[in-house]
Write a protein that holds these residues in place. Structure first.
Motif, PDB file in Angstrom:
ATOM      1  N   UNK A   1     -53.093  53.116   8.941  1.00 48.61           N
ATOM      2  CA  UNK A   1     -53.267  53.914  10.154  1.00 48.61           C
ATOM      3  C   UNK A   1     -54.118  53.166  11.166  1.00 48.61           C
ATOM      4  N   UNK A   2     -55.198  52.553  10.701  1.00 52.06           N
ATOM      5  CA  UNK A   2     -56.079  51.802  11.601  1.00 52.06           C
ATOM      6  C   UNK A   2     -55.307  50.662  12.268  1.00 52.06           C
ATOM      7  N   UNK A   3     -54.442  49.981  11.509  1.00 52.54           N
ATOM      8  CA  UNK A   3     -53.633  48.891  12.071  1.00 52.54           C
ATOM      9  C   UNK A   3     -52.674  49.400  13.144  1.00 52.54           C
TER      10      UNK A   3
ATOM     11  N   UNK B   1     -46.644  54.973   6.650  1.00 49.63           N
ATOM     12  CA  UNK B   1     -45.790  53.873   6.205  1.00 49.63           C
ATOM     13  C   UNK B   1     -45.355  53.993   4.739  1.00 49.63           C
ATOM     14  N   UNK B   2     -46.200  54.542   3.899  1.00 51.28           N
ATOM     15  CA  UNK B   2     -45.868  54.717   2.478  1.00 51.28           C
ATOM     16  C   UNK B   2     -44.618  55.584   2.296  1.00 51.28           C
TER      17      UNK B   2
ATOM     18  N   UNK C   1     -56.380  59.204  10.337  1.00 52.57           N
ATOM     19  CA  UNK C   1     -55.910  60.320   9.515  1.00 52.57           C
ATOM     20  C   UNK C   1     -56.433  61.608  10.145  1.00 52.57           C
ATOM     21  N   UNK C   2     -55.586  62.622  10.264  1.00 53.61           N
ATOM     22  CA  UNK C   2     -56.040  63.847  10.933  1.00 53.61           C
ATOM     23  C   UNK C   2     -57.071  64.608  10.097  1.00 53.61           C
ATOM     24  N   UNK C   3     -57.940  65.320  10.772  1.00 50.65           N
ATOM     25  CA  UNK C   3     -58.903  66.145  10.035  1.00 50.65           C
ATOM     26  C   UNK C   3     -58.188  67.339   9.402  1.00 50.65           C
TER      27      UNK C   3
ATOM     28  N   UNK D   1     -55.681  61.013   1.966  1.00 51.51           N
ATOM     29  CA  UNK D   1     -55.355  59.615   2.275  1.00 51.51           C
ATOM     30  C   UNK D   1     -55.941  58.645   1.252  1.00 51.51           C
ATOM     31  N   UNK D   2     -55.170  57.632   0.962  1.00 49.92           N
ATOM     32  CA  UNK D   2     -55.691  56.540   0.140  1.00 49.92           C
ATOM     33  C   UNK D   2     -56.355  55.538   1.076  1.00 49.92           C
ATOM     34  N   UNK D   3     -57.069  54.595   0.504  1.00 49.05           N
ATOM     35  CA  UNK D   3     -57.660  53.530   1.316  1.00 49.05           C
ATOM     36  C   UNK D   3     -56.590  52.751   2.057  1.00 49.05           C
ATOM     37  N   UNK D   4     -55.465  52.526   1.391  1.00 54.41           N
ATOM     38  CA  UNK D   4     -54.362  51.806   2.029  1.00 54.41           C
ATOM     39  C   UNK D   4     -53.801  52.605   3.210  1.00 54.41           C
ATOM     40  N   UNK D   5     -53.667  53.933   3.029  1.00 51.53           N
ATOM     41  CA  UNK D   5     -53.203  54.782   4.137  1.00 51.53           C
ATOM     42  C   UNK D   5     -54.119  54.617   5.343  1.00 51.53           C
TER      43      UNK D   5
END
Length: 138
Positions: free
Chosen positions: A51-53, A89-90, A58-60, A43-47
């Motif tokens: 996800x938080x929004x 979303x990406x 992000x799954x482990x 995951x990127x920071x944006x991902x």
């Protein structure tokens, strides 16, 4: 439960596949001259922010991206196997899914990676490979 080594073994078992390490995220990808068909996806920071929004995390475990034969196939995988496949979303409008390796069986992984590889090879190469590797019957 599948692993990145399983992905590597499956992908490199096809003719003409090249493995590369991404300079940006450091993950491996497997490609043909026509493009990437499966790749390690961290995951990127944006991902993580997106996800938080959405109230998700992000799954482990290890995740790979896999090309699909269109957004309809993508949608079918997401609806039929929600524990193994997810999207971000990406990837909206993009024919690919993310696969949780800790939630997919080796045979199913082999099937989706094979389908993705077939999208990136010539019909002749794909047909020859399929003729030499008929699907196992139950």
């Amino acid at each position: 439960m599948a692993t990145l080594d399983d992905v590597r073994s499956i992908a490199l078992g096809f003719p003409g596949v090249i493995e590369r390490i991404d300079g940006h995220r450091g993950g491996a990808s497997w490609r043909m001259p026509a493009g990437v068909f499966v790749w390690e996806r961290r995951p990127s920071g944006r991902d993580l922010d997106q996800f938080a929004a959405l109230g998700r995390e992000w799954p482990p475990g290890d995740v790979v991206g896999v090309r699909t034969d269109g957004v309809q196939v993508k949608r079918a995988l997401l609806e039929t196997y929600p524990d193994a496949f997810f999207t971000i979303p990406h990837f909206d409008g993009y024919p690919a899914v993310l696969v949780r390796l800790d939630r997919i069986g080796l045979d199913h992984l082999r099937e989706v990676v094979t389908d993705a590889w077939l999208l990136k090879v010539t019909k002749r190469v794909g047909s020859e490979w399929l003729a030499a590797h008929p699907p196992a019957t139950a």
